[in-house]
Scaffold this active site. Structure first.
Site, mmCIF file in Angstrom:
data_model
loop_
_atom_site.group_PDB
_atom_site.id
_atom_site.type_symbol
_atom_site.label_atom_id
_atom_site.label_comp_id
_atom_site.label_asym_id
_atom_site.label_seq_id
_atom_site.Cartn_x
_atom_site.Cartn_y
_atom_site.Cartn_z
ATOM 1 N N TYR A 1 -12.460 -6.561 -2.203
ATOM 2 C CA TYR A 1 -13.794 -5.966 -2.358
ATOM 3 C C TYR A 1 -14.842 -7.030 -2.022
ATOM 4 O O TYR A 1 -14.659 -8.212 -2.320
ATOM 5 C CB TYR A 1 -13.958 -5.490 -3.798
ATOM 6 C CG TYR A 1 -15.247 -4.767 -4.098
ATOM 7 C CD1 TYR A 1 -15.362 -3.397 -3.921
ATOM 8 C CD2 TYR A 1 -16.351 -5.460 -4.596
ATOM 9 C CE1 TYR A 1 -16.543 -2.729 -4.217
ATOM 10 C CE2 TYR A 1 -17.538 -4.806 -4.903
ATOM 11 C CZ TYR A 1 -17.629 -3.442 -4.701
ATOM 12 O OH TYR A 1 -18.795 -2.790 -4.999
ATOM 13 N N CYS B 1 -1.463 17.139 10.366
ATOM 14 C CA CYS B 1 -2.045 18.391 9.903
ATOM 15 C C CYS B 1 -1.413 18.732 8.567
ATOM 16 O O CYS B 1 -0.238 18.460 8.339
ATOM 17 C CB CYS B 1 -1.862 19.533 10.908
ATOM 18 S SG CYS B 1 -0.166 20.017 11.207
ATOM 19 N N GLN C 1 0.854 -1.190 0.000
ATOM 20 C CA GLN C 1 0.000 0.000 0.000
ATOM 21 C C GLN C 1 0.893 1.244 0.000
ATOM 22 O O GLN C 1 1.866 1.293 -0.758
ATOM 23 C CB GLN C 1 -0.958 -0.023 1.187
ATOM 24 C CG GLN C 1 -2.176 -0.890 0.972
ATOM 25 C CD GLN C 1 -3.283 -0.218 0.178
ATOM 26 O OE1 GLN C 1 -3.264 0.989 -0.078
ATOM 27 N NE2 GLN C 1 -4.260 -0.994 -0.230
ATOM 28 N N GLU D 1 -21.077 -0.592 5.069
ATOM 29 C CA GLU D 1 -19.956 -1.520 5.240
ATOM 30 C C GLU D 1 -20.500 -2.936 5.373
ATOM 31 O O GLU D 1 -21.443 -3.181 6.137
ATOM 32 C CB GLU D 1 -19.137 -1.138 6.480
ATOM 33 C CG GLU D 1 -18.148 -2.167 6.969
ATOM 34 C CD GLU D 1 -17.095 -2.534 5.948
ATOM 35 O OE1 GLU D 1 -16.963 -3.740 5.655
ATOM 36 O OE2 GLU D 1 -16.403 -1.619 5.449
ATOM 37 N N GLN E 1 -15.120 4.494 -0.589
ATOM 38 C CA GLN E 1 -13.764 4.143 -0.179
ATOM 39 C C GLN E 1 -13.638 2.642 0.109
ATOM 40 O O GLN E 1 -12.833 2.231 0.948
ATOM 41 C CB GLN E 1 -13.323 4.956 1.037
ATOM 42 C CG GLN E 1 -12.897 6.369 0.706
ATOM 43 C CD GLN E 1 -12.145 7.038 1.843
ATOM 44 O OE1 GLN E 1 -11.390 6.413 2.564
ATOM 45 N NE2 GLN E 1 -12.364 8.329 2.011
ATOM 46 N N ALA F 1 -11.678 -1.359 -3.594
ATOM 47 C CA ALA F 1 -11.947 -1.785 -4.969
ATOM 48 C C ALA F 1 -10.672 -1.997 -5.775
ATOM 49 O O ALA F 1 -10.712 -2.625 -6.835
ATOM 50 C CB ALA F 1 -12.839 -0.762 -5.664
#
Length: 574
Positions: free
Chosen positions: A286, A428, A143, A210, A277, A280
């Site tokens: 998924y 931030c 990721q 979800e 979100q 996918a």
């Protein structure tokens, strides 16, 4: 369990014989186990990535995104920790897709760790090739911040999601927030778990669908979601009440987003905003329509058929989004490759006649002006493990940037509503120049003893100059340079040359194999005078290249920032 059995059960070798009896958690305190705080930070943050309060599925090494892992196997995880424990201050550890492969003698200002995850030669950078290599135990999917050890839980994307919702309110409605509006979206896992709180903080009633009930329950327990139900009518009643009262409310609805979106379209119950979100980017992550237990069995017994089922559901899901958009909803993609998967499955109407997507990504629609300023997701972690250290840094940041009203609003909201998951952290968005100021401030706080231990400073790979992703961060670039991947390579090299604590280069991110390339960086504020120069250099060059990337693409905002703040673009400005 032997390797063959693991491949049959998990789809890949996992080294489960080496899985710890207790879940990982980061060591705390000011006493380090490693030779330097740069190494110690990596040692602690790797373990923090797999803390069950942080990770999506720690037992399978999955941090977020359905498949994003911190290490290739449990055996590799322990080998990495042992390598870090013995690493010298002038050595660099090389990590290849979650496995330690080499320790080289370098020098004290070189990065202590170099990480490469999920990278394939372009011709072979396909999901099928990657899946086969993963099944053989030769690669892992990193990721973005999972495999680069700087994931900080749901907060990591929370401000970016909140910032996107607020920007949408300003651009689409001319209002400062989304009061009396409602959002429909899918996914409440790790990163997607930021959606409910971000929507509510922006003043909206947000309905997050979800498939896995336990995921919604976890986010409710952590304080990221207000309510949960498995009844659509009850969820809509709660939504209507919140809109009538003009208050933000987050609702987790147990169900399949394709089913729910299609049902709402049939009922003509049209949200103001629709996005998504879900995971996918990976058809095995998924959830297709159907019984979850049966789907889990299908995933193991016939992954090819499972992928086909996912593609069918994605078609239904995306058609519903297009239908809702046609009836007045503002639709945007949140960079999870839903549109790409629908296109692969044969949905021609996902593209307009000019080749652009039928609904835009969040970044070109709402965030790119910030990238032109070198703004992005600046984050820091208190290596002491003491939450008071973050509270002190919060106040210091507010004092450092007294005129940044958005920053003030965000930090106060975060203090009130955002729980720490694992190691205490804060995020931030800061721009060019301000990141370096913040880094130097944190270093001074470490040096003075105001905080108990050094601070690790990092960011998401989703940043102004560190990613090439034509379906997300670099979608619809002004000059057509969406797919140019030189920029993340330059970012990786420049941060290495600048003396970062560790750097990473990955492929795939949140959109999938072959669809993006991106770089990450971490630099530790250890309180030493020598570190001031490194912090100044890294935290100037990293966003500076982002300003350059957008200036090179012809964005006037970036050219103005370069001219006003003295960003050297290597050529005369006109």
């Amino acid at each position: 369990m032997d390797r063959f059995d693991e491949v049959h059960l998990y789809g890949r070798p996992m080294g489960m014989a080496d899985k710890p009896s207790q879940p990982p958690s980061a060591p705390k305190g000011a006493t380090k186990r490693c030779a330097t705080w740069d190494i110690e930070a990596a040692y602690r943050l790797l373990q923090n990535n797999l803390d069950p309060r942080v990770a999506l599925d720690w037992e399978n090494l999955v941090v977020y995104g359905g498949t994003g892992r911190a290490a290739r196997t449990w055996t590799d995880y322990h080998q990495i920790l042992r390598a870090l424990e013995r690493l010298e201050p002038d050595e660099t550890l090389c990590i290849q897709s979650g496995r330690p492969v080499y320790v080289g003698k370098t020098h004290k200002r070189a990065p202590r760790i170099l990480i490469a995850n999920s990278n394939l030669v372009p011709h072979w950078a396909t999901p099928d090739v990657f899946s086969e290599l993963d099944r053989k135990g030769l690669m892992m999917y990193g990721q973005m911040t999972a495999g680069s050890w700087i994931y900080i839980g749901t907060q990591g994307i929370l401000q970016g999601t909140y910032q996107t919702f607020v920007a949408l309110a300003e651009i689409e409605y001319g209002t400062p927030d989304l009061s009396r509006r409602w959002i429909l979206t899918g996914g409440m896992g790790a990163m997607s778990g930021a959606q409910p709180l971000a929507g509510a903080m922006a003043g909206a009633a947000i309905l997050v669908v979800e498939s896995v009930k336990a995921r919604i329950q976890k986010k409710c327990d952590q304080g990221f979601c207000d309510r949960m139900t498995d009844n659509l009518d009850e969820a809509l009643a709660w939504k209507d009440e919140a809109i009538l009262e003009g208050r933000g409310l987050s609702i987790g609805l147990v169900g399949n987003i394709a089913t729910i979106a299609h049902t709402l379209l049939e009922r003509d119950e049209i949200p103001d905003i629709v996005t998504d979100q879900t995971s996918a980017h990976d058809l095995l992550s998924y959830w297709p329509e159907g019984n979850l237990e049966a789907l889990e069995k299908l995933k193991r017994s016939n992954p090819s058929l499972y992928r086909d089922r996912s593609a069918e559901t994605i078609l239904k899901h995306t058609r519903a989004i297009l239908g809702l958009k046609a009836r007045g909803a503002i639709a945007f993609d949140y960079g999870n490759a839903l549109r790409d998967q629908a296109e692969r499955a044969g949905l021609s109407e996902i593209r307009l006649s000019d080749g652009s997507f039928a609904y835009p990504g969040f970044l070109p629609a709402y965030v790119r002006p910030l990238f032109c300023q070198g703004m992005g997701p600046f984050r820091w972690a208190a290596l002491s493990g003491n939450p008071d250290d973050i509270r002190k840094t919060d106040e210091a940041m507010l004092a450092l940037f007294p005129e940044d009203l958005f920053l003030h609003r965000w930090i106060r909201l975060a203090q009130e509503r955002v729980p720490f998951e694992g190691m205490p952290t804060r995020i931030c968005w800061l721009g060019y120049g301000d990141r370096a100021k913040a880094g130097l401030l944190l270093n001074e706080m470490v040096a003075s003893g105001e905080v108990d231990a050094p601070i690790a400073i990092g960011r998401d790979h989703l940043d102004t100059g560190s990613v090439a992703s034509p379906s997300r961060e670099t979608e619809a670039m002004k000059d057509g340079s969406d797919a140019v991947a030189d920029w993340p390579l330059l970012n990786f090299g420049l941060n290495t040359a600048s003396g970062a604590s560790w750097v990473s280069f990955h492929s795939g991110g949140g959109v999938g194999t072959g669809l993006s390339m991106h770089a990450g960086v971490v630099v530790v504020a250890d309180g030493t005078p020598e570190r001031r120069e490194i912090l100044q250099t890294v935290l100037t060059n990293d966003p500076g290249l982002g300003v350059a990337r957008h200036a090179d693409a012809g964005y006037r905002e970036a050219l103005d920032v370069a001219r006003e703040r003295g960003v050297d673009l290597g050529k005369d400005l006109v």
